[in-house]
Scaffold this active site. Sequence first.
Site, PDB file in Angstrom:
ATOM      1  N   GLY A   1       0.810  -1.213   0.000  1.00 59.97           N
ATOM      2  CA  GLY A   1       0.000   0.000   0.000  1.00 59.97           C
ATOM      3  C   GLY A   1       0.841   1.259   0.000  1.00 59.97           C
ATOM      4  N   TYR A   2       0.307   2.309   0.634  1.00 58.90           N
ATOM      5  CA  TYR A   2       0.973   3.612   0.678  1.00 58.90           C
ATOM      6  C   TYR A   2       2.317   3.529   1.413  1.00 58.90           C
ATOM      7  CZ  TYR A   2      -3.127   6.002  -1.121  1.00 58.90           C
ATOM      8  OH  TYR A   2      -4.144   6.435  -1.926  1.00 58.90           O
TER       9      TYR A   2
ATOM     10  N   SER B   1       3.492  -1.812  10.047  1.00 60.42           N
ATOM     11  CA  SER B   1       2.165  -1.241  10.322  1.00 60.42           C
ATOM     12  C   SER B   1       2.186  -0.558  11.680  1.00 60.42           C
ATOM     13  CB  SER B   1       1.095  -2.334  10.381  1.00 60.42           C
ATOM     14  OG  SER B   1       1.066  -3.080   9.209  1.00 60.42           O
TER      15      SER B   1
ATOM     16  N   PHE C   1       7.275   6.712   9.568  1.00 56.07           N
ATOM     17  CA  PHE C   1       6.878   8.096   9.854  1.00 56.07           C
ATOM     18  C   PHE C   1       6.640   8.918   8.593  1.00 56.07           C
ATOM     19  CE2 PHE C   1       9.174   6.687  13.652  1.00 56.07           C
ATOM     20  CZ  PHE C   1       8.259   6.996  14.635  1.00 56.07           C
ATOM     21  N   LEU C   2       6.662   8.280   7.422  1.00 55.64           N
ATOM     22  CA  LEU C   2       6.492   9.064   6.185  1.00 55.64           C
ATOM     23  C   LEU C   2       5.112   9.718   6.167  1.00 55.64           C
ATOM     24  CD1 LEU C   2       4.410   7.678   3.909  1.00 55.64           C
ATOM     25  CD2 LEU C   2       6.256   6.062   3.709  1.00 55.64           C
TER      26      LEU C   2
ATOM     27  N   CYS D   1      -4.594   7.978   9.178  1.00 59.69           N
ATOM     28  CA  CYS D   1      -3.932   7.577  10.424  1.00 59.69           C
ATOM     29  C   CYS D   1      -4.198   8.424  11.666  1.00 59.69           C
ATOM     30  CB  CYS D   1      -2.435   7.481  10.181  1.00 59.69           C
ATOM     31  SG  CYS D   1      -2.059   6.141   9.045  1.00 59.69           S
TER      32      CYS D   1
HETATM   33  P1  NAD Z   1      -2.967   0.407   2.648  1.00 60.57           P
HETATM   34  O1  NAD Z   1      -4.375   0.045   2.885  1.00 60.57           O
HETATM   35  O2  NAD Z   1      -2.618   1.392   1.574  1.00 60.57           O
HETATM   36  O3  NAD Z   1      -2.118  -0.908   2.314  1.00 60.57           O
HETATM   37  C1  NAD Z   1      -2.235  -2.101   3.043  1.00 60.57           C
HETATM   38  C2  NAD Z   1      -2.153  -3.248   2.057  1.00 60.57           C
HETATM   39  O4  NAD Z   1      -2.127  -4.483   2.807  1.00 60.57           O
HETATM   40  C3  NAD Z   1      -3.349  -3.345   1.095  1.00 60.57           C
HETATM   41  O5  NAD Z   1      -2.907  -3.259  -0.241  1.00 60.57           O
HETATM   42  C4  NAD Z   1      -3.982  -4.706   1.436  1.00 60.57           C
HETATM   43  O6  NAD Z   1      -4.488  -5.378   0.298  1.00 60.57           O
HETATM   44  C5  NAD Z   1      -2.806  -5.454   2.020  1.00 60.57           C
HETATM   45  N1  NAD Z   1      -3.180  -6.597   2.864  1.00 60.57           N
HETATM   46  C6  NAD Z   1      -4.125  -6.663   3.834  1.00 60.57           C
HETATM   47  N2  NAD Z   1      -4.156  -7.903   4.371  1.00 60.57           N
HETATM   48  C7  NAD Z   1      -3.202  -8.634   3.749  1.00 60.57           C
HETATM   49  C8  NAD Z   1      -2.746  -9.973   3.861  1.00 60.57           C
HETATM   50  N3  NAD Z   1      -3.272 -10.815   4.754  1.00 60.57           N
HETATM   51  N4  NAD Z   1      -1.751 -10.381   3.041  1.00 60.57           N
HETATM   52  C9  NAD Z   1      -1.210  -9.546   2.123  1.00 60.57           C
HETATM   53  N5  NAD Z   1      -1.598  -8.259   1.965  1.00 60.57           N
HETATM   54  C10 NAD Z   1      -2.578  -7.803   2.776  1.00 60.57           C
HETATM   55  O7  NAD Z   1      -2.390   0.895   4.055  1.00 60.57           O
HETATM   56  P2  NAD Z   1      -1.154   1.888   4.297  1.00 60.57           P
HETATM   57  O8  NAD Z   1      -1.619   3.286   4.211  1.00 60.57           O
HETATM   58  O9  NAD Z   1       0.010   1.421   3.511  1.00 60.57           O
HETATM   59  O10 NAD Z   1      -0.884   1.599   5.839  1.00 60.57           O
HETATM   60  C11 NAD Z   1      -0.300   0.395   6.279  1.00 60.57           C
HETATM   61  C12 NAD Z   1       0.092   0.563   7.735  1.00 60.57           C
HETATM   62  O11 NAD Z   1       1.097   1.582   7.843  1.00 60.57           O
HETATM   63  C13 NAD Z   1      -1.034   0.989   8.656  1.00 60.57           C
HETATM   64  O12 NAD Z   1      -0.858   0.358   9.894  1.00 60.57           O
HETATM   65  C14 NAD Z   1      -0.834   2.476   8.805  1.00 60.57           C
HETATM   66  O13 NAD Z   1      -1.298   2.947  10.050  1.00 60.57           O
HETATM   67  C15 NAD Z   1       0.668   2.601   8.751  1.00 60.57           C
HETATM   68  N6  NAD Z   1       1.175   3.893   8.245  1.00 60.57           N
HETATM   69  C16 NAD Z   1       0.593   4.496   7.163  1.00 60.57           C
HETATM   70  C17 NAD Z   1       1.105   5.682   6.667  1.00 60.57           C
HETATM   71  C18 NAD Z   1       0.491   6.390   5.484  1.00 60.57           C
HETATM   72  O14 NAD Z   1       0.919   7.502   5.177  1.00 60.57           O
HETATM   73  N7  NAD Z   1      -0.479   5.832   4.793  1.00 60.57           N
HETATM   74  C19 NAD Z   1       2.250   6.245   7.246  1.00 60.57           C
HETATM   75  C20 NAD Z   1       2.829   5.594   8.338  1.00 60.57           C
HETATM   76  C21 NAD Z   1       2.284   4.407   8.825  1.00 60.57           C
HETATM   77  C1  UGA Z   2       0.908  11.781   9.117  1.00 62.52           C
HETATM   78  C2  UGA Z   2       2.259  12.074   9.804  1.00 62.52           C
HETATM   79  O1  UGA Z   2       2.705  13.380   9.422  1.00 62.52           O
HETATM   80  C3  UGA Z   2       3.310  11.039   9.411  1.00 62.52           C
HETATM   81  O2  UGA Z   2       4.517  11.269  10.142  1.00 62.52           O
HETATM   82  C4  UGA Z   2       2.773   9.645   9.721  1.00 62.52           C
HETATM   83  O3  UGA Z   2       3.706   8.661   9.324  1.00 62.52           O
HETATM   84  C5  UGA Z   2       1.455   9.442   8.989  1.00 62.52           C
HETATM   85  O4  UGA Z   2       0.506  10.460   9.401  1.00 62.52           O
HETATM   86  C6  UGA Z   2       0.805   8.123   9.315  1.00 62.52           C
HETATM   87  O5  UGA Z   2       1.071   7.524  10.341  1.00 62.52           O
HETATM   88  O6  UGA Z   2      -0.019   7.764   8.483  1.00 62.52           O
HETATM   89  P1  UGA Z   2      -0.099  12.218   6.703  1.00 62.52           P
HETATM   90  O7  UGA Z   2      -1.383  11.882   7.376  1.00 62.52           O
HETATM   91  O8  UGA Z   2       0.246  11.529   5.451  1.00 62.52           O
HETATM   92  O9  UGA Z   2       1.117  11.947   7.716  1.00 62.52           O
HETATM   93  O10 UGA Z   2      -0.052  13.790   6.403  1.00 62.52           O
HETATM   94  P2  UGA Z   2       0.203  15.096   7.307  1.00 62.52           P
HETATM   95  O11 UGA Z   2       1.087  15.996   6.577  1.00 62.52           O
HETATM   96  O12 UGA Z   2       0.612  14.743   8.688  1.00 62.52           O
HETATM   97  O13 UGA Z   2      -1.233  15.765   7.349  1.00 62.52           O
HETATM   98  C7  UGA Z   2      -2.309  15.162   8.057  1.00 62.52           C
HETATM   99  C8  UGA Z   2      -3.524  16.089   8.020  1.00 62.52           C
HETATM  100  O14 UGA Z   2      -3.316  17.246   8.819  1.00 62.52           O
HETATM  101  C9  UGA Z   2      -3.837  16.596   6.611  1.00 62.52           C
HETATM  102  O15 UGA Z   2      -5.228  16.617   6.415  1.00 62.52           O
HETATM  103  C10 UGA Z   2      -3.265  18.001   6.621  1.00 62.52           C
HETATM  104  O16 UGA Z   2      -3.871  18.850   5.675  1.00 62.52           O
HETATM  105  C11 UGA Z   2      -3.568  18.414   8.044  1.00 62.52           C
HETATM  106  N1  UGA Z   2      -2.688  19.502   8.540  1.00 62.52           N
HETATM  107  C12 UGA Z   2      -1.357  19.307   8.659  1.00 62.52           C
HETATM  108  C13 UGA Z   2      -3.257  20.709   8.904  1.00 62.52           C
HETATM  109  O17 UGA Z   2      -4.476  20.891   8.813  1.00 62.52           O
HETATM  110  N2  UGA Z   2      -2.443  21.706   9.368  1.00 62.52           N
HETATM  111  C14 UGA Z   2      -1.089  21.553   9.493  1.00 62.52           C
HETATM  112  O18 UGA Z   2      -0.409  22.510   9.937  1.00 62.52           O
HETATM  113  C15 UGA Z   2      -0.543  20.313   9.129  1.00 62.52           C
END
Ligand code: NAD
Ligand code: UGA
Length: 456
Positions: free
Chosen positions: A11-12, A128, A159-160, A273
Amino acid sequence: MIRNILCIGAGYVGGPTMAIIAKHCPDVRVVVADINAERVAAWQSGVAPIYEPGLEDVLRMSLGRNLHFTADVEGAIPDAEMIFVSVNTPTKTFGQGAGRAADLQHWEKTARSILQHARGDTIVVEKSTLPVRTAEAMERIFKSRDGGARFQVLSNPEFLAEGTAIEDLEHPDRVLIGGAETPDGQAAIQELVDLYARWVPRDRILTTNVWSAELSKLAANAFLAQRVSSINAISALCEQTGADVQEVGRAIGTDHRIGPHFLRASVGFGGSCFEKDILNLVYLCECYGLEEVGRYWEAVVTMNQYQKRRFVQRMIHAMFNTLADKQITVFGFAFKADTGDTRQSPAIQVCRELLGERAFVCVTDPQALDGARRDLADAGPRVSFTPDPYEAARGAHAIALLTDWREYRDLDYQRIYARMERPAFFFDGRNLLDPEKLHRIGFNVYPIGLPERSLL
Ligand code: NAD
Ligand code: UGA
């Protein structure tokens, strides 16, 4: 030295993270597996299934060389020496803890699958975001069968931020690795440290115990979201008192102990998140009997919901207390700029409330229209979608700008104004535009945390 890495979850997080590892470690084979065959096919074709600036260039550097994507999750497990688990961990929607606790079903299925298919000793890395002490549960699953492979569980939260993922992965503020304080745990930590040290300076790689790493991730997101809710709370007061939230943000942000980041007032934070992780933190606090601590963090989410509601209330009030049959054009549906992601986007709640007022809503966004169509699939014929902001503005009574896309700064607002109904309203949910300029064109302007500029 690790030579074979698997990441479960493309995923992302999984896709971009593994593309960067593959780029910096050309001698390491990196396989990314996902049950979603469509996603896998997109990655494998070199066209990322998510919009993220710079991602495809990095992806194509290693694709087919040492970076591979597969839908055969089980088949990829036996060869892996290190397995990152990057599956989704959404908020639970059923049973105990519904609406708060993390839904760990994907994570647990993955753990069981690893246990069943791993051949040799394997380091399992939690990527995750998970509740504190999940690694312990994972270890118990791995120890539930005697003999065969041995496992070490590390926590390496990500932390991205979306929109800046490649930059964040290339130059992270820190990489956090938590592991057991046993010799085997320390050896596993060292393997992962060595991998990151190929491109991350050593002093940015922090090692801790597992629980600290798991909790630090939840705490970091809670602190970031808290800053947004704090400035948004102040924005409400600014609107009442004539103070300017941008001036206040600048004034407090220059204090080096506070710092300038994450002080942009907005219609509310979104994303997959922040809310999920805070609710998870609140649930953990409740489970440990820490009611007051839970309430403290829950207020961050409460304030965010209030801010979204307040935004719509201000619209209704400004537009003579009725939106019925008026057209509201929504500029931006993604939860922030530079992503197509709409998960928990404030635009979802705002659009639903506008539709609840019987307005017609026209949504435009440069990357997130597919997501918008999905999120509003049940909204009926009062909602429409177009990629062209000029088209979207035709016949509108008001524009609500909800995503801080840079391109919205450069539009010809004179032209937009010319095709709108009068009086024309502009509600800037991101303080993206100069309210004075809009006002001079003829708009009634309502920025966040700033006095309105009304012609009436
Ligand atoms: P996402 O939904 O984009 O991706 C997760 C992927 O896992 C999906 O493509 C899904 O099909 C797959 N999946 C689910 N169950 C599975 C299985 N049993 N086997 C194989 N694949 C499987 O989620 P994401 O945004 O990448 O987030 C993943 C984790 O990272 C979450 O815990 C989230 O909190 C954390 N996280 C996300 C971000 C972000 O910016 N999106 C940043 C930091 C941390
Ligand atoms: C956030 C964290 O910044 C990442 O470090 C973390 O890894 C991620 O969550 C996660 O765990 O998924 P993200 O949600 O991708 O990242 O984007 P941010 O830049 O943090 O923005 C989050 C929300 O807050 C957005 O809707 C943004 O528009 C809003 N925001 C951010 C504000 O309204 N004001 C600000 O000053 C900053």
